[in-house]
Design a protein around this motif. Structure first.
Motif, PDB file in Angstrom:
ATOM      1  N   VAL A 389       0.680  -1.336  -0.104  1.00  0.00           N
ATOM      2  CA  VAL A 389       0.120  -0.130   0.229  1.00  0.00           C
ATOM      3  C   VAL A 389       0.944   1.198   0.003  1.00  0.00           C
ATOM      4  O   VAL A 389       1.899   1.635   0.880  1.00  0.00           O
ATOM      5  CB  VAL A 389      -0.842   0.167   1.140  1.00  0.00           C
ATOM      6  N   MET A 390       0.676   2.244  -0.996  1.00  0.00           N
ATOM      7  CA  MET A 390       1.606   3.378  -1.211  1.00  0.00           C
ATOM      8  C   MET A 390       0.411   4.555  -0.778  1.00  0.00           C
ATOM      9  O   MET A 390      -0.485   4.648  -1.507  1.00  0.00           O
ATOM     10  CB  MET A 390       1.987   3.584  -2.459  1.00  0.00           C
ATOM     11  N   PHE A 391       0.723   5.226   0.215  1.00  0.00           N
ATOM     12  CA  PHE A 391      -0.014   6.464   0.699  1.00  0.00           C
ATOM     13  C   PHE A 391       0.577   7.635   0.395  1.00  0.00           C
ATOM     14  O   PHE A 391       1.754   8.267   0.934  1.00  0.00           O
ATOM     15  CB  PHE A 391      -0.170   6.230   2.194  1.00  0.00           C
ATOM     16  N   ILE A 408       6.219   4.466  -8.254  1.00  0.00           N
ATOM     17  CA  ILE A 408       4.816   4.134  -7.632  1.00  0.00           C
ATOM     18  C   ILE A 408       3.716   3.594  -8.853  1.00  0.00           C
ATOM     19  O   ILE A 408       3.221   2.598  -8.279  1.00  0.00           O
ATOM     20  CB  ILE A 408       4.424   5.557  -7.085  1.00  0.00           C
ATOM     21  N   LYS A 409       3.745   4.193  -9.799  1.00  0.00           N
ATOM     22  CA  LYS A 409       3.010   3.514 -10.972  1.00  0.00           C
ATOM     23  C   LYS A 409       3.229   2.193 -11.391  1.00  0.00           C
ATOM     24  O   LYS A 409       2.314   1.327 -11.658  1.00  0.00           O
ATOM     25  CB  LYS A 409       2.846   4.426 -11.971  1.00  0.00           C
ATOM     26  N   ALA A 417       0.044  -3.403  -6.087  1.00  0.00           N
ATOM     27  CA  ALA A 417       0.061  -2.533  -5.063  1.00  0.00           C
ATOM     28  C   ALA A 417      -1.112  -1.709  -5.162  1.00  0.00           C
ATOM     29  O   ALA A 417      -1.510  -1.101  -6.152  1.00  0.00           O
ATOM     30  CB  ALA A 417       1.237  -1.812  -4.732  1.00  0.00           C
ATOM     31  N   LYS A 418      -1.708  -1.254  -3.827  1.00  0.00           N
ATOM     32  CA  LYS A 418      -2.782  -0.424  -3.743  1.00  0.00           C
ATOM     33  C   LYS A 418      -2.005   0.996  -3.691  1.00  0.00           C
ATOM     34  O   LYS A 418      -1.129   1.151  -3.003  1.00  0.00           O
ATOM     35  CB  LYS A 418      -3.803  -0.652  -2.744  1.00  0.00           C
ATOM     36  N   LEU A 419      -2.805   1.920  -4.241  1.00  0.00           N
ATOM     37  CA  LEU A 419      -2.444   3.331  -4.058  1.00  0.00           C
ATOM     38  C   LEU A 419      -3.702   4.167  -3.428  1.00  0.00           C
ATOM     39  O   LEU A 419      -4.709   4.389  -3.942  1.00  0.00           O
ATOM     40  CB  LEU A 419      -1.986   3.959  -5.466  1.00  0.00           C
ATOM     41  N   ILE A 429      -1.141  11.809 -10.281  1.00  0.00           N
ATOM     42  CA  ILE A 429      -0.915  10.517  -9.681  1.00  0.00           C
ATOM     43  C   ILE A 429      -2.063  10.084  -9.032  1.00  0.00           C
ATOM     44  O   ILE A 429      -2.437   8.760  -8.806  1.00  0.00           O
ATOM     45  CB  ILE A 429       0.097  10.791  -8.499  1.00  0.00           C
ATOM     46  N   ALA A 430      -3.209  11.075  -8.790  1.00  0.00           N
ATOM     47  CA  ALA A 430      -4.512  10.438  -8.193  1.00  0.00           C
ATOM     48  C   ALA A 430      -5.437   9.886  -9.311  1.00  0.00           C
ATOM     49  O   ALA A 430      -5.979   9.224  -9.260  1.00  0.00           O
ATOM     50  CB  ALA A 430      -5.186  12.071  -7.883  1.00  0.00           C
ATOM     51  N   ARG A 431      -4.923  10.149 -10.772  1.00  0.00           N
ATOM     52  CA  ARG A 431      -5.647   9.241 -11.642  1.00  0.00           C
ATOM     53  C   ARG A 431      -5.502   7.798 -11.618  1.00  0.00           C
ATOM     54  O   ARG A 431      -6.195   6.907 -11.887  1.00  0.00           O
ATOM     55  CB  ARG A 431      -5.314   9.694 -13.034  1.00  0.00           C
ATOM     56  N   TYR A 432      -4.395   7.558 -10.951  1.00  0.00           N
ATOM     57  CA  TYR A 432      -4.021   6.217 -10.682  1.00  0.00           C
ATOM     58  C   TYR A 432      -4.205   5.396  -9.471  1.00  0.00           C
ATOM     59  O   TYR A 432      -4.127   4.376  -8.990  1.00  0.00           O
ATOM     60  CB  TYR A 432      -2.351   5.954 -10.952  1.00  0.00           C
ATOM     61  N   ALA A 433      -4.974   6.357  -8.595  1.00  0.00           N
ATOM     62  CA  ALA A 433      -5.307   5.800  -7.146  1.00  0.00           C
ATOM     63  C   ALA A 433      -6.613   4.898  -7.070  1.00  0.00           C
ATOM     64  O   ALA A 433      -7.467   5.087  -7.776  1.00  0.00           O
ATOM     65  CB  ALA A 433      -5.622   7.103  -6.295  1.00  0.00           C
ATOM     66  N   ASP A 434      -6.074   3.781  -6.413  1.00  0.00           N
ATOM     67  CA  ASP A 434      -7.362   3.056  -5.986  1.00  0.00           C
ATOM     68  C   ASP A 434      -8.451   3.797  -4.899  1.00  0.00           C
ATOM     69  O   ASP A 434      -9.748   3.433  -4.893  1.00  0.00           O
ATOM     70  CB  ASP A 434      -6.922   1.750  -5.174  1.00  0.00           C
TER      71      ASP A 434
END
Length: 911
Positions: A389-391, A408-409, A417-419, A429-434
């Motif tokens: 998990v990447m926060f 990260i991507k 991994a979850k983002l 980077i928010a476009r790739y977030a879970d």
């Protein structure tokens, strides 16, 4: 450990790990197999078929890059059949390739050309001399200033696509059309700049022919006429290893990433790739300047040095040493910065020494120092790939630290991994977030407290870790009793379900890592924000092991190093306190001088102190506070009251223009020394070009003034300065130049036999007096200025990809300046409709401190009610608007939240 298998290659027995490719096995055995399309982990589709080998028992030739070894396999890499097959495939690739090597800019830098020589191919047997090459009338690459694509030279190896998809993680290009007319293109052949391309030019570096090339390099010389220097990128704090190429006219004309080396592993961003051009600028200061009657005149070095020394001594004598402030610089080396803090303390006699970390990560130094004992990143960049998990919170990672964003991507794409991303703007980077949490600026403590409360209530804490390695947990429980999730949701503007999802996912991990930047630190509660982040890591035990930890990402090349070597008003090198009598005595013995006892003033306090008459003179190395300070109008008014201002810089910055004396210094790419990157990695930098004979190293300028002031600081070179640094700094003691020549090293490194420290606080080893980390009770405080009827919007500021800091360098990089030549303000579509503003309209932004006029960009990125403005442009300076509300401990200003008004600007017509 992988199972070993036994194979034979060309009749010789070998053992390798099971499952590796034949190509990699042959590399390990020292056997060369030709490839054109292959790049490990980047492009592995075997399209060129040049790596063919024979395998006993299989009738057809096999591609070595795709075929895995198995027990008992017998491989032949060199036979007449293999040679002829490889040569035929190469000739097929050359069938539609122009034979213009002598006029191609990639001549001698082309894998295809090398292979043609190797196989003795002068012209392809498949070439139809009467057939014209097919060339599209216009390609998607024609309108940008960065990259040129020549379809005639493309062999469709797909390496560029692999680099874009698997290295940059962008996917801006692919194969268009079919068969004979196949070509590399963007979707629907739209211009490259209309895709999500970030012009990192990884595609160019991957290209094995002259099909792709940097436009800035065209016509500037073949690679065999260029001198290559491996050094470190001088922009952000990632510390990318970079090769710079210099021509015979002493101009840097090309940059490449150094392959397979930490921390960037062959990656660069657009600034690393193109941003070197400023070193060649005709605007460089080449002679010392003294201001007479409001105008600069060039003088010889001796006059400028004598004049400066006399003025500083005069002010020191008249008002005392604390009437002088000194600034170091994150753009200068550790050696430069060590000497300027020594100069401030030993020569001037003041602890009024600071630099730009005050304005970006002083909250980190204080906050993590308080919580963990060390105010630095806990884990290496490579540890991203060990996290589940990447926060990411308060970090526009793609634009501020592009290479880290790529990792990260990659971890998300390749390893699942979850983002989690928290930011007031919907950044790339928010476009790739879970999970994407778009909260209001200045509500971070409330958001993080709510997450902590959920983790505790759902019993997702690590009780053993808390009991064994921390203190303060019971006090946190009491504080969180007053944290109401309904109120948190309302104030942050985020649904309770999103906050809950983020908390649960982060806590469960099993390996969770945190990244943050100035969206967290640049608040009047910056230290509280950092402590709240530390609380999350500590109550879950996500620290002190691989794939976990807290990583503040540093914004400038040596902002970590400048802190490490003592360019702060309260510490010497290695964060040794100036108020600690035994520490002070140690430095007095080393430096042979009496040192001041009191903590000095921070740069964020300088303007008010100047205004009050307490500071009379400033000596500035490589900083530009008249663009970077909050409420910059007030800062400028205060600077006008100074009795003396001296500046060392490479250009006549806005601050240098106000100076009484300006010294011309070397640029980073002209220097020898060390930088320390965001993961505490000390790296050796080397000069890629010869500086003008009339400019000097920053450290030499300082030594010249110190000598004239009666305190000789004589050093033979940078290595001697470094030896002194490590002699007085326990965390750096084991790092020598000799070791750095071989590889970079992460501190702490207490002795020369020590390998360096990748992960801090292993097994709960916290550098606090009782060895336990501190869990802090932090309560929410709103921003110091909140919206009202007159100023109904929240203004927040930040970086954009194509510029850097105060734009002192990037405005002198033609392609970057042309691509983004002016500032813009991002306005949410709903807000724009209420204001009556359309795309590219001029708008006036007003705060209680001033106003600017800037062009509007209607964008869904900012949350409704939030206005975003970049801080790079002095012409429309965001810091005319920002507030100088300081964190009481870190003295960092609140750049990220203030109240503003926005209206459509109607120019007044005059005759």
């Amino acid at each position: 450990m992988s199972e070993l298998v036994s194979i034979k290659i060309d009749g010789k027995p070998y053992q390798f790990n099971n499952g590796i490719s034949i190509l990699n096995a042959c590399k390990l055995a020292g056997i060369e197999i030709p490839t054109l399309c292959y790049l490990e982990d980047i492009s592995e589709d075997g399209s060129c078929s040049l790596c063919l080998v024979e395998i006993k028992g299989i009738k057809t030739l096999q591609r070595a890059c795709l075929t895995k070894i198995t027990e008992g396999m017998e491989i032949k890499t060199n036979s007449e059949l293999i040679y002829e097959a490889r040569k035929t495939n190469l000739e097929l690739l050359l069938a539609h390739h122009p034979l213009d090597c002598m006029t191609c800019d990639k001549d001698s830098d082309c894998i295809l050309q090398d292979l043609a020589y190797q196989f003795g191919i002068k012209i392809s047997q498949f070439l139809d001399k009467n057939e014209a090459f097919y060339t599209p009338k216009e390609t998607a690459w024609d309108t940008n200033s960065f990259i040129q694509f020549d379809p005639q030279k493309c062999v469709l190896c797909r390496r560029c696509i692999g680099a874009c998809e698997n290295q940059s993680l962008i996917e801006a290009i692919g194969i268009a059309m079919r068969g004979y007319r196949s070509t590399i293109s963007t979707p629907f052949n739209i211009p490259l700049e209309q895709t999500n391309c970030q012009f990192c030019a990884e595609c160019v570096q991957a290209c094995p022919t002259g099909a792709l090339i940097e436009k800035t390099r065209i016509g500037k010389g073949k690679i065999f006429n260029l001198e290559k220097t491996d050094t470190v990128c001088a922009y952000c704090g990632v510390g990318c290893n970079i090769s710079l190429y210099t021509d015979k006219k002493n101009k840097i004309i090309m940059a490449r990433a150094v392959e397979n080396k930490e921390p960037n592993k062959g990656r660069l961003c657009v600034k690393g790739r193109y941003g070197f051009e400023y070193t060649n600028s005709s605007e460089r200061i080449l002679q010392p300047l003294i201001k007479v009657n409001g105008n600069f005149r060039e003088v010889i070095w001796e006059e400028a040095l004598d004049y400066t020394t006399n003025k500083l001594l005069e002010i020191k004598e008249k008002y005392g040493p604390d009437a002088i402030g000194v600034l170091g610089s994150a753009r200068c080396t550790n050696e430069d910065n060590y000497l300027i803090q020594k100069f401030a303390r030993a020569v001037i006699g003041t602890n009024n020494i600071d630099h730009c970390a005050r304005l970006c990560h002083s909250s980190t130094v204080v906050g993590l120092g308080k919580a963990l004992g060390t105010g630095a990143a806990t884990n290496p960049i490579s540890d991203i790939m060990n996290s589940n998990v990447m926060f990411v919170i308060g970090s526009n990672t793609t634009e501020s630290h592009p290479v880290i964003a790529q990792f990260i991507k990659e971890n998300k794409k390749k390893r699942g991994a979850k983002l989690i991303v928290c930011d007031p703007r919907s950044t790339d980077i928010a476009r790739y977030a879970d999970i994407f949490i778009q909260h209001y600026p200045g509500t971070d403590v409330l958001l993080l407290n709510a997450m902590a409360k959920i983790i505790i209530e759902k019993d997702l804490i690590n009780k053993d870790f808390i009991d064994k390695y921390t203190e303060g947990f019971q006090e946190l429980l009491k504080t969180l009793e007053n944290c109401n999730l309904d109120d948190a949701s309302k104030i942050t503007g985020v649904s309770k379900s999103l906050i809950e999802d983020a908390a649960i996912n982060y806590a469960k991990g099993p390996n969770s890592i945190i990244f943050y930047t100035m969206g967290i630190t640049q608040h009047h509660v910056g230290v509280s924000n950092v402590l709240s982040i530390a609380n999350l890591a500590l109550i879950t035990g996500h620290i002190g092991k691989p794939g976990n930890g807290i990583n503040p990402l540093r914004g400038q090349a040596n902002v970590q190093g400048a802190c490490d070597v003592g360019v702060l008003p309260d510490v010497y090198t290695g964060y040794q306190k100036v108020t600690d009598e035994s520490v002070r005595r140690k430095f007095e013995e080393h430096w042979k001088v009496k040192l001041p006892k009191n903590i000095g003033f921070a740069v964020s306090q300088f303007s008010d102190l100047i205004f009050k008459g307490k500071i009379k003179a400033l000596y500035i190395m490589g900083e530009n506070p008249l663009v970077t300070e909050p409420d910059v109008k007030h800062a400028k008014e205060s600077f006008e009251k100074l009795e003396f201002l001296a500046v060392q810089d490479i250009f006549l910055s806005e601050t240098a223009q106000m100076a009484d004396v300006v010294f011309p210094a070397k640029a980073a790419y002209e220097k020898f020394g060390t930088f320390t990157n965001t993961e505490r990695r000390v790296q050796l930098i080397k000069p890629a070009k010869n500086p003008s004979s009339s400019v000097k190293d920053d450290w030499k300028i300082i030594c010249e003034i110190a000598k004239r002031a009666g305190y000789p600081m004589d050093y033979k070179g940078e290595e001697e300065i470094w030896e002194e640094i490590r002699n007085v700094t326990p965390s750096l003691k084991g790092i020598s130049y000799k070791r750095l020549e071989e590889n970079s090293i992460q501190w702490p490194c207490p002795e020369e036999e020590h390998p360096g420290t990748q992960i801090l606080h292993l097994n709960g080893n916290f550098k606090r007096p009782n060895k336990k980390a501190l869990i802090s009770s932090v309560t929410f405080q709103p921003p110091s200025e909140i919206p009202d009827m007159n100023f109904p919007y929240i203004l927040t500021t930040g970086r954009i990809l194509y510029h850097y800091h105060s734009r002192n360098e990037t405005r002198r990089v033609k392609v970057l300046e042309e691509f983004v030549p002016e500032n813009f303000v991002e306005i949410n579509p709903e807000d724009a409709k209420e204001i009556g503003v359309k795309e590219k309209d001029l708008v006036k932004i007003k705060t209680r401190r001033g106003e600017i006029v800037v062009r509007a960009k209607i964008s869904a990125k900012p949350k409704k009610g939030v206005i975003f403005l970049s801080f790079h442009f002095s012409e429309t300076n965001a810091n005319i608007l920002t507030i100088n509300a300081l964190d009481p401990e870190a003295k960092i200003p609140e750049y990220k939240a203030c109240a503003c008004a926005v209206e459509k600007f109607m120019p007044t017509l005059t005759s």
